[in-house]
Write a protein that holds these residues in place. Structure first.
Motif, PDB file in Angstrom:
ATOM      1  N   GLY A  51      46.324  60.359  25.966  1.00 32.78           N
ATOM      2  CA  GLY A  51      46.955  59.177  25.390  1.00 32.78           C
ATOM      3  C   GLY A  51      48.285  59.495  24.729  1.00 32.78           C
ATOM      4  N   GLU A  52      48.389  60.691  24.158  1.00 32.88           N
ATOM      5  CA  GLU A  52      49.626  61.104  23.498  1.00 32.88           C
ATOM      6  C   GLU A  52      50.646  61.661  24.485  1.00 32.88           C
ATOM      7  OE1 GLU A  52      48.357  64.022  20.742  1.00 32.88           O
ATOM      8  OE2 GLU A  52      47.052  62.663  19.602  1.00 32.88           O
ATOM      9  N   GLY A  53      50.214  61.920  25.735  1.00 33.69           N
ATOM     10  CA  GLY A  53      51.109  62.506  26.722  1.00 33.69           C
ATOM     11  C   GLY A  53      51.379  63.972  26.486  1.00 33.69           C
ATOM     12  N   THR A  54      50.428  64.662  25.843  1.00 31.49           N
ATOM     13  CA  THR A  54      50.648  66.077  25.494  1.00 31.49           C
ATOM     14  C   THR A  54      49.575  67.002  26.059  1.00 31.49           C
ATOM     15  OG1 THR A  54      49.468  65.771  23.388  1.00 31.49           O
ATOM     16  CG2 THR A  54      51.870  65.485  23.369  1.00 31.49           C
ATOM     17  N   LEU A  55      48.837  66.554  27.073  1.00 29.80           N
ATOM     18  CA  LEU A  55      47.816  67.422  27.655  1.00 29.80           C
ATOM     19  C   LEU A  55      48.467  68.697  28.186  1.00 29.80           C
ATOM     20  CD1 LEU A  55      44.800  67.659  28.468  1.00 29.80           C
ATOM     21  CD2 LEU A  55      45.436  66.684  30.686  1.00 29.80           C
ATOM     22  N   TYR A  56      47.835  69.850  27.922  1.00 23.81           N
ATOM     23  CA  TYR A  56      48.372  71.175  28.270  1.00 23.81           C
ATOM     24  C   TYR A  56      49.757  71.387  27.654  1.00 23.81           C
ATOM     25  CZ  TYR A  56      44.824  70.484  31.910  1.00 23.81           C
ATOM     26  OH  TYR A  56      43.670  70.210  32.585  1.00 23.81           O
ATOM     27  N   GLY A  57      49.959  70.828  26.479  1.00 22.48           N
ATOM     28  CA  GLY A  57      51.284  70.875  25.858  1.00 22.48           C
ATOM     29  C   GLY A  57      51.442  71.924  24.792  1.00 22.48           C
ATOM     30  N   PRO A  66      42.300  68.622  34.747  1.00 23.93           N
ATOM     31  CA  PRO A  66      42.558  67.347  34.076  1.00 23.93           C
ATOM     32  C   PRO A  66      41.600  66.218  34.438  1.00 23.93           C
ATOM     33  CG  PRO A  66      44.144  67.704  35.845  1.00 23.93           C
ATOM     34  CD  PRO A  66      43.346  68.971  35.729  1.00 23.93           C
ATOM     35  N   VAL A  67      40.874  66.330  35.556  1.00 24.65           N
ATOM     36  CA  VAL A  67      40.061  65.201  36.019  1.00 24.65           C
ATOM     37  C   VAL A  67      39.015  64.800  34.984  1.00 24.65           C
ATOM     38  CG1 VAL A  67      38.399  64.424  37.760  1.00 24.65           C
ATOM     39  CG2 VAL A  67      40.425  65.719  38.451  1.00 24.65           C
ATOM     40  N   ILE A  68      38.294  65.783  34.407  1.00 29.16           N
ATOM     41  CA  ILE A  68      37.236  65.462  33.460  1.00 29.16           C
ATOM     42  C   ILE A  68      37.799  64.815  32.206  1.00 29.16           C
ATOM     43  CG2 ILE A  68      37.234  67.726  32.342  1.00 29.16           C
ATOM     44  CD1 ILE A  68      34.139  65.598  33.199  1.00 29.16           C
ATOM     45  N   TYR A  69      39.019  65.181  31.829  1.00 27.69           N
ATOM     46  CA  TYR A  69      39.646  64.572  30.654  1.00 27.69           C
ATOM     47  C   TYR A  69      40.099  63.147  30.959  1.00 27.69           C
ATOM     48  CZ  TYR A  69      39.742  69.492  29.318  1.00 27.69           C
ATOM     49  OH  TYR A  69      39.386  70.790  29.034  1.00 27.69           O
ATOM     50  N   TYR A  70      40.593  62.910  32.163  1.00 26.37           N
ATOM     51  CA  TYR A  70      41.005  61.559  32.537  1.00 26.37           C
ATOM     52  C   TYR A  70      39.803  60.622  32.621  1.00 26.37           C
ATOM     53  CZ  TYR A  70      45.992  62.093  33.270  1.00 26.37           C
ATOM     54  OH  TYR A  70      47.347  62.253  33.064  1.00 26.37           O
ATOM     55  N   ILE A  71      38.676  61.149  33.073  1.00 26.73           N
ATOM     56  CA  ILE A  71      37.460  60.333  33.090  1.00 26.73           C
ATOM     57  C   ILE A  71      37.101  59.928  31.659  1.00 26.73           C
ATOM     58  CG2 ILE A  71      34.967  60.390  33.493  1.00 26.73           C
ATOM     59  CD1 ILE A  71      35.532  62.112  35.951  1.00 26.73           C
ATOM     60  N   GLY A  72      37.138  60.888  30.740  1.00 29.72           N
ATOM     61  CA  GLY A  72      36.855  60.584  29.349  1.00 29.72           C
ATOM     62  C   GLY A  72      37.822  59.578  28.768  1.00 29.72           C
ATOM     63  N   TYR A  73      39.100  59.713  29.114  1.00 30.82           N
ATOM     64  CA  TYR A  73      40.124  58.789  28.603  1.00 30.82           C
ATOM     65  C   TYR A  73      39.881  57.374  29.127  1.00 30.82           C
ATOM     66  CZ  TYR A  73      44.761  56.818  27.705  1.00 30.82           C
ATOM     67  OH  TYR A  73      45.801  56.016  27.278  1.00 30.82           O
ATOM     68  N   ALA A  74      39.575  57.261  30.433  1.00 32.78           N
ATOM     69  CA  ALA A  74      39.353  55.939  31.027  1.00 32.78           C
ATOM     70  C   ALA A  74      38.118  55.271  30.439  1.00 32.78           C
ATOM     71  CB  ALA A  74      39.221  56.072  32.542  1.00 32.78           C
ATOM     72  N   VAL A  75      37.024  56.023  30.327  1.00 37.64           N
ATOM     73  CA  VAL A  75      35.779  55.458  29.802  1.00 37.64           C
ATOM     74  C   VAL A  75      35.940  55.064  28.331  1.00 37.64           C
ATOM     75  CG1 VAL A  75      33.356  55.942  29.291  1.00 37.64           C
ATOM     76  CG2 VAL A  75      34.341  56.707  31.444  1.00 37.64           C
ATOM     77  N   SER A  76      36.619  55.896  27.554  1.00 37.81           N
ATOM     78  CA  SER A  76      36.822  55.587  26.136  1.00 37.81           C
ATOM     79  C   SER A  76      37.599  54.302  25.956  1.00 37.81           C
ATOM     80  CB  SER A  76      37.555  56.742  25.440  1.00 37.81           C
ATOM     81  OG  SER A  76      36.756  57.897  25.412  1.00 37.81           O
ATOM     82  N   LYS A 172      36.918  71.486  38.252  1.00 35.24           N
ATOM     83  CA  LYS A 172      36.472  72.855  37.955  1.00 35.24           C
ATOM     84  C   LYS A 172      37.044  73.776  39.021  1.00 35.24           C
ATOM     85  CE  LYS A 172      33.705  75.477  35.366  1.00 35.24           C
ATOM     86  NZ  LYS A 172      33.806  75.568  33.892  1.00 35.24           N
ATOM     87  N   MET A 173      37.856  74.733  38.602  1.00 34.39           N
ATOM     88  CA  MET A 173      38.570  75.565  39.562  1.00 34.39           C
ATOM     89  C   MET A 173      37.640  76.469  40.368  1.00 34.39           C
ATOM     90  SD  MET A 173      41.776  74.868  39.716  1.00 34.39           S
ATOM     91  CE  MET A 173      42.347  76.318  40.595  1.00 34.39           C
ATOM     92  N   THR A 174      36.399  76.647  39.931  1.00 28.53           N
ATOM     93  CA  THR A 174      35.475  77.488  40.694  1.00 28.53           C
ATOM     94  C   THR A 174      35.081  76.862  42.025  1.00 28.53           C
ATOM     95  OG1 THR A 174      33.705  76.555  39.328  1.00 28.53           O
ATOM     96  CG2 THR A 174      34.502  78.738  38.743  1.00 28.53           C
ATOM     97  N   THR A 175      35.476  75.602  42.252  1.00 26.86           N
ATOM     98  CA  THR A 175      35.206  74.995  43.560  1.00 26.86           C
ATOM     99  C   THR A 175      36.267  75.356  44.591  1.00 26.86           C
ATOM    100  OG1 THR A 175      36.345  72.977  42.845  1.00 26.86           O
ATOM    101  CG2 THR A 175      33.946  73.015  42.633  1.00 26.86           C
TER     102      THR A 175
END
Length: 628
Positions: A51-57, A66-76, A172-175
């Motif tokens: 939301g702040e535009g600072t992911l990995y900042g 980032p996918v799991i964080y975007y899911i959390g952001y959308a659901v929240s 998850k990068m292990t995929t």
């Protein structure tokens, strides 16, 4: 579902599977929250960064894609943050249903079906990892991508399968390695085949035109494009998700192999046995063109084990890191079941029964980790002795005086608190627990991963910098409660990178003027990491009383700790030194190896080999009985 229809045996089998599914759900579902308190910081913080535009900042958190964080952001934003954990819990169950159904359909298309065995294997080898939400979701995306690429419409499946693969990799990068294996195999299978002619050598023949490479090429290009696009948006993403973790892995493969061989851990032997048996089945032609993708995916286990996990002294086959390969491990076992019940029985035995590739924690003692309940039984005396040793090392907690105010502490699992484990003279109603990693409490910056990340981003390797960042509103409330005199006792660590540590770090003058401190031994890390907890008391008489009791107890038991090994001995000695307390520091004969270390405790023995051999017949007979 013929195996479930009619007869007592089928009813019994169905009841067993339902009971197992409910038990696994009951056990692992509450642990879903733990997936957000490990691996580099608080999940909630990373959601806020979007939301702040600072992911990995430049912050010391956000170790996943980032996918799991975007899911959390959308659901929240759609449902409210209060519903996010419930949504994630349902999502993990739904993801497992999708994986289960798609893999079952793949097997049915190839005539490899046995509902009971497949369901049993899935529950024990895949569903048991449901508490690792990120790995489960990535695995679901991966399986969906493979299903679409291999079984979707002949045309126009490259783009959607590539999109699913991208979601998997950037969850998850292990995929990544299983994805590359699946795409490469599809190209090979569509473009080439071995032609066997009587009396002549087999010949590799190109059988497809450019179309054989078009769909998988589009799929791979989509993954590459997704990486380039995300890297443009988040220039530091690769450092956070991949290269920042390089300090956690072995840089010397030969050293790692030597360590692996010298440790001779029972779960490693089991893992190697599984790989060798599957390799034998592959060479014997058990897997054809339509099923070879299942077993070839297992080489990702070997590659990750050799290249990335040897630092830990084990292949880590049997850990959630390898989860993307487990659905196809189940599928591989089903193919083996169709071709050879004997080999299937042996695979079933060493994977799930004895010695097992999966770790099981002994309740109440995180230092005692075995490979299966059967391994626990063969080492029961050692496990109980280690549990008792931990209690002896941490005996100081029993000297905590009764409190007239509240007690502040932090954990993601209340059962790990000394107030729960020991007879502490503190009313449980007085204990205020910060739920580590929950909303508003970012939990910690990882002490292994973060320093390397900070160095790469040219921030600083100063581990204390995390505490200088602004407190969250929830943390400020706790800080103000401390300043108002609400707490008579504060418990800090381990670990030290908690919210309580962040809060207390910002009010050092107030604490030094109003609180005294006692350092108590903490054996959570078995004496190999930080091994003390800081207990802050508002009443200085509490410190004096506790220090007096500690001096008497630990000096009386000096020889006992010495006889157990340097880990417990130095843990106690260092804490006594930190408290400026007298301790009989003298040379003594310590065991060469500390038996409570997992790699010492779970070293393979002759008894393990004999038990494995003895268990083969009853396991094979039980599987045969289920198949009758």
């Amino acid at each position: 579902m013929r195996v479930f229809l009619g007869g007592r045996r089928q009813i019994l089998a169905l009841g067993l599977l339902v009971s197992m599914a409910l038990s696994l759900t009951w056990y692992f579902m509450p642990r879903i929250i733990s997936d957000y308190t490990v691996g580099g910081g608080g999940y909630w913080v990373c959601v806020d960064y979007i939301g702040e535009g600072t992911l990995y900042g430049g912050q010391p958190y956000c170790a996943q894609g980032p996918v799991i964080y975007y899911i959390g952001y959308a659901v929240s934003n759609l449902l409210g943050s209060g519903h996010l954990l419930y949504f994630l819990s349902l999502m993990t169950v739904a993801a497992n249903v999708v994986i289960y159904v798609l893999v079952r359909d793949m097997l049915s298309r190839r005539g490899v079906s046995h509902d009971f065995l497949y369901t049993l294997l899935y529950l024990l080898m895949v569903y048991r990892f449901m508490s690792f939400v990120t790995s489960t979701l990535a695995t679901c995306f991966y399986i969906c991508g493979v299903y679409l690429l291999y079984h979707g419409r002949r045309r126009f499946r490259g783009l959607p399968s590539g999109f699913l693969f991208s979601l998997a990799v950037f969850t998850k990068m292990t995929t990544l390695l299983p994805v590359l294996i699946a795409i490469a195999l599809f190209m090979a299978l569509e473009g080439f085949e071995f032609v066997r002619r009587p009396g002549l050598e087999s010949k590799l023949v190109f059988r497809g035109g450019p179309g054989a490479f078009l769909e998988p090429g589009i799929s791979l290009s989509t993954v590459v494009f997704s990486y380039l696009m995300l890297s443009g948006v988040y220039p530091n993403m690769f450092d956070y998700v991949v290269s920042g973790h390089q300090m956690l892995v072995s840089s010397d493969l030969m050293w790692g192999l030597g360590k692996l061989i010298s440790l001779r851990m029972i779960d490693v032997v089991a893992g190697v046995t599984v790989v060798l048996l599957l390799s034998y089945c592959l060479l014997k032609g058990f897997f054809g063109r339509d099923t070879i993708v299942y077993v070839m995916t297992q080489f990702s286990l070997v590659a990750y084990g050799l290249l990335f996990i040897l630092h830990y002294g084990g292949l880590r086959i049997g850990s959630h890191y390898m989860l993307p390969a487990y659905p196809f491990l189940v599928a591989s076992y089903m193919v083996v079941w169709k071709r050879s019940r004997r080999i299937f029985s042996l695979l079933f035995l060493v994977t799930l029964v004895y010695p097992s590739i999966y770790s099981v924690e002994l309740p109440g003692s995180p230092i005692a980790v075995s490979s299966s309940p059967f391994v626990t039984l063969t080492r029961w005396d050692t496990y109980m002795g280690c549990k008792e040793l931990r209690e002896d090392v941490e005996y100081a907690f029993r000297f905590v005086p009764p409190q007239d105010g509240l007690v502040l502490t932090e954990t993601a699992d209340p059962e790990l608190l000394p107030f729960e484990r020991y007879d502490v003279s503190v009313d449980p109603g007085q204990v205020v627990i910060i739920p580590s990693g929950s909303r508003g409490f970012p939990s910690y910056e990882d002490p292994l991963w973060t320093p390397n990340l900070r160095e790469r981003l040219n921030l600083t390797v100063d581990y204390a910098r995390a505490y200088e960042e602004p407190l969250t509103p929830e943390e400020k409330v706790i800080k103000n409660d401390i300043l108002s005199g609400k707490y008579s006792m504060i418990v800090v660590g381990p670990p030290t990178w908690t919210s309580v540590a962040r809060i207390t770090f910002q009010i050092p003058e107030y604490l030094s003027e109003n609180f005294c401190v006692v350092f108590a031994p903490d054996f959570y890390y078995i004496g190999e990491g930080r091994h003390h907890t800081s207990l802050l008391f508002r009443d200085s008489r509490d410190c004096a009383l506790m220090l007096s009791n500690m001096t008497e107890y630990y000096n009386i038991r000096h020889d006992y700790f010495c006889s157990k090994g340097k880990n417990p001995y130095l843990s106690v000695a260092d804490v006594m030194r930190m408290n400026n307390l007298p301790f009989q520091m003298r040379s003594c004969d310590m065991p060469e190896e500390f038996e409570c270390l997992p790699h010492v405790m779970n070293r393979i023995r002759l008894l393990d080999v004999l038990l494995t051999v003895a268990l083969y017949f009853p396991v094979s007979r039980a599987l045969a009985w289920l198949d009758d």
